[in-house]
Design an enzyme around this catalytic site. Structure first.
Site, mmCIF file in Angstrom:
data_model
loop_
_atom_site.group_PDB
_atom_site.id
_atom_site.type_symbol
_atom_site.label_atom_id
_atom_site.label_comp_id
_atom_site.label_asym_id
_atom_site.label_seq_id
_atom_site.Cartn_x
_atom_site.Cartn_y
_atom_site.Cartn_z
ATOM 1 N N LYS A 126 82.887 19.863 30.651
ATOM 2 C CA LYS A 126 81.995 18.769 31.050
ATOM 3 C C LYS A 126 82.741 17.472 31.404
ATOM 4 O O LYS A 126 82.203 16.379 31.296
ATOM 5 C CB LYS A 126 80.916 18.473 29.991
ATOM 6 C CG LYS A 126 80.169 19.670 29.460
ATOM 7 C CD LYS A 126 79.901 20.776 30.442
ATOM 8 C CE LYS A 126 78.884 20.449 31.501
ATOM 9 N NZ LYS A 126 78.790 21.588 32.474
ATOM 10 N N GLY A 142 84.256 17.215 34.493
ATOM 11 C CA GLY A 142 84.374 17.139 35.949
ATOM 12 C C GLY A 142 85.129 18.328 36.540
ATOM 13 O O GLY A 142 85.654 18.242 37.654
ATOM 14 N N THR A 155 84.014 21.057 37.837
ATOM 15 C CA THR A 155 83.423 21.531 39.092
ATOM 16 C C THR A 155 83.946 20.689 40.264
ATOM 17 O O THR A 155 84.300 21.214 41.326
ATOM 18 C CB THR A 155 81.883 21.414 39.004
ATOM 19 O OG1 THR A 155 81.468 21.878 37.722
ATOM 20 C CG2 THR A 155 81.192 22.193 40.083
ATOM 21 N N HIS A 209 90.004 25.889 30.373
ATOM 22 C CA HIS A 209 89.614 24.890 29.369
ATOM 23 C C HIS A 209 90.512 25.037 28.135
ATOM 24 O O HIS A 209 90.307 24.337 27.144
ATOM 25 C CB HIS A 209 88.171 25.115 28.905
ATOM 26 C CG HIS A 209 87.117 24.794 29.926
ATOM 27 N ND1 HIS A 209 87.136 23.655 30.687
ATOM 28 C CD2 HIS A 209 85.976 25.465 30.265
ATOM 29 C CE1 HIS A 209 86.063 23.654 31.473
ATOM 30 N NE2 HIS A 209 85.353 24.725 31.241
ATOM 31 N N SER A 227 76.990 14.941 28.464
ATOM 32 C CA SER A 227 76.957 16.010 29.461
ATOM 33 C C SER A 227 76.917 17.382 28.769
ATOM 34 O O SER A 227 76.138 18.265 29.154
ATOM 35 C CB SER A 227 78.193 15.887 30.360
ATOM 36 O OG SER A 227 78.146 16.834 31.384
ATOM 37 N N ARG A 229 74.331 17.450 37.264
ATOM 38 C CA ARG A 229 73.223 16.772 36.583
ATOM 39 C C ARG A 229 73.056 15.377 37.187
ATOM 40 O O ARG A 229 72.336 15.198 38.154
ATOM 41 C CB ARG A 229 73.484 16.732 35.067
ATOM 42 C CG ARG A 229 72.270 16.352 34.236
ATOM 43 C CD ARG A 229 72.616 16.296 32.766
ATOM 44 N NE ARG A 229 73.633 15.318 32.455
ATOM 45 C CZ ARG A 229 73.403 14.041 32.120
ATOM 46 N NH1 ARG A 229 72.167 13.603 32.050
ATOM 47 N NH2 ARG A 229 74.409 13.210 31.858
HETATM 48 P P1 A3P Z 1 76.843 14.927 33.946
HETATM 49 O O1 A3P Z 1 76.288 15.942 33.023
HETATM 50 O O2 A3P Z 1 77.208 13.649 33.256
HETATM 51 O O3 A3P Z 1 75.987 14.695 35.135
HETATM 52 P P2 A3P Z 1 82.042 20.207 34.414
HETATM 53 O O4 A3P Z 1 82.179 20.434 35.868
HETATM 54 O O5 A3P Z 1 83.360 20.054 33.714
HETATM 55 O O6 A3P Z 1 81.147 21.203 33.791
HETATM 56 O O7 A3P Z 1 81.385 18.787 34.249
HETATM 57 C C1 A3P Z 1 80.054 18.591 34.637
HETATM 58 C C2 A3P Z 1 79.852 17.119 34.894
HETATM 59 O O8 A3P Z 1 80.463 16.764 36.144
HETATM 60 C C3 A3P Z 1 78.386 16.805 35.022
HETATM 61 O O9 A3P Z 1 78.231 15.479 34.526
HETATM 62 C C4 A3P Z 1 78.188 16.889 36.523
HETATM 63 O O10 A3P Z 1 77.033 16.237 36.980
HETATM 64 C C5 A3P Z 1 79.464 16.258 37.027
HETATM 65 N N1 A3P Z 1 79.794 16.647 38.396
HETATM 66 C C6 A3P Z 1 79.566 17.830 38.997
HETATM 67 N N2 A3P Z 1 79.999 17.797 40.263
HETATM 68 C C7 A3P Z 1 80.505 16.580 40.490
HETATM 69 C C8 A3P Z 1 81.076 15.946 41.627
HETATM 70 N N3 A3P Z 1 81.199 16.564 42.788
HETATM 71 N N4 A3P Z 1 81.487 14.672 41.496
HETATM 72 C C9 A3P Z 1 81.370 14.018 40.324
HETATM 73 N N5 A3P Z 1 80.816 14.565 39.219
HETATM 74 C C10 A3P Z 1 80.396 15.832 39.285
#
Ligand code: A3P
Length: 331
Positions: free
Chosen positions: A76, A78, A80, A141, A171, A297
């Site tokens: 969580k 970033g 992705t 991770h 998150s 999200r």
């Molecule tokens: P939030 O839950 O605060 O919205 P991960 O990818 O490690 O699972 O992390 C998910 C978090 O990254 C989520 O945060 C998600 O919304 C955010 N996220 C996903 N895609 C993103 C992007 N392209 N740019 C910035 N943040 C992103």
């Protein structure tokens, strides 16, 4: 990762044997309930038996290559986004950033960069990682100490992305509560566990410090990034990332605003709106289909303000400050 008692030959037969061993191994470890699966404390990190199994199989079977690039994150933080950016940068000679057939328009970022420690190995056998052509872009991770042996001596490059811990908690809380219809964890309970360091691959501060220390001693091998800094100036960070990945932007690309186009293609709003990321479900870890949209999200820096009381925020800040003290890593 110090090797547990582990027999390579046995494990080449597949995940089942590893699963039995992982279970007998974890039965001797400290165990905590609360998150969607029990976590076990293995070599200082809270981990599920499924991930531990998978990490052990990776240790036994995965052969790192010198030109591997590993994207590492605490969940969580970033992941992705980092996967999307790195894939686009590393493959832009094959896939034009502005092309209407770019793979990122049709495939979820998590399907473009494989994760090393998939809990269900049957979904992605280690052999599949081995079959990938170089240079491989991989993601994990796992804490730094759990990385496949050889990644350090071969000097595989690592990009680590971290995030403000209070925002990670928020998150994570939203995410885990989407995992199963029969599971819900109250925010207060999630907070208490997190503050004690009990969360997936946690404590979060040790996860951060493991990679941070490597980045300080070996900055050419480990690039350490912070989510809120990337959000504040994505173009600068995209250029930095391209340089580190060994695919710097040419002058012509800079004049054609390719770095800005990469930022746009991988931006939260753009990715979130694509059908591949907003519709349907996929099982990427085994036995747990998730909505493709659950990785997108709100992507807000400072969203913790909507969830933590001042007292909670102070408590977590104090713990993080204390744990990171003297390391040079601050939020
Ligand atoms: P939030 O839950 O605060 O919205 P991960 O990818 O490690 O699972 O992390 C998910 C978090 O990254 C989520 O945060 C998600 O919304 C955010 N996220 C996903 N895609 C993103 C992007 N392209 N740019 C910035 N943040 C992103």
């Amino acid at each position: 990762m110090a090797q547990p008692e582990f027999d390579d030959a046995k494990h080449s037969s597949g995940a089942l044997v590893a699963s039995e061993e992982g279970e007998s191994l974890t039965s001797k470890l400290p165990r905590r309930e609360g998150w969607w699966r029990p976590l076990f404390l293995f070599q200082g990190s809270w981990i599920t038996p499924q991930v531990l199994n998978s990490a052990m199989l990776v240790q036994a079977q995965f052969k790192p290559r010198a030109d591997d690039i590993i994207l590492a994150t605490y969940p969580k933080s970033g992941t992705t986004w980092l996967k999307a950016l790195s894939f686009v940068l590393a493959n832009r000679s094959r896939h034009t950033v502005t092309g209407d057939k770019h793979p990122l328009l049709f495939q979820h970022p998590h399907d473009l960069v494989p994760t090393l420690e998939v809990p269900d190995r049957a979904l992605r056998p280690v052999a599949e990682l081995e079959a990938r052509p170089s240079p491989r872009l991989l993601c994990t991770h796992l804490p730094h100490a759990f990385l496949p042996s050889g990644t350090s001596s071969l000097r595989c490059r690592i990009v680590y992305l971290c995030r403000e811990p209070k925002d990670v908690l928020v998150s994570l809380w939203h995410y885990v509560n989407k995992m199963r219809p029969d599971f819900f964890i109250e925010f207060d309970r999630a907070f208490e566990l997190f503050v004690q360091g009990i969360s997936f691959y946690g404590p979060i501060w040790d996860h951060y410090l493991g990679y941070w220390k490597q980045s300080v001693t070996d900055p050419d091998r480990v690039l350490f990034l912070k989510y809120h800094e990337m959000m504040a100036d994505p173009t600068k960070h995209v250029k930095m990332l391209a340089e580190f990945l060994g695919v710097p932007f040419t002058r012509e690309e800079e004049s054609a605003n390719v770095p800005e186009e990469v930022v746009k293609l991988c931006s939260f709003d753009h990715l979130k709106g694509l059908p591949v990321n907003s519709v349907g479900r996929s099982d990427r870890i085994g036995g747990l289909p998730m909505d493709n949209s659950s990785y997108f999200r709100s992507a807000k820096v400072g969203d913790w303000r909507n969830h933590l009381t001042e007292e909670m925020a102070n408590k977590l800040d104090c713990v993080i400050e204390e744990k990171l003290k003297g390391s040079g890593l601050i939020f």
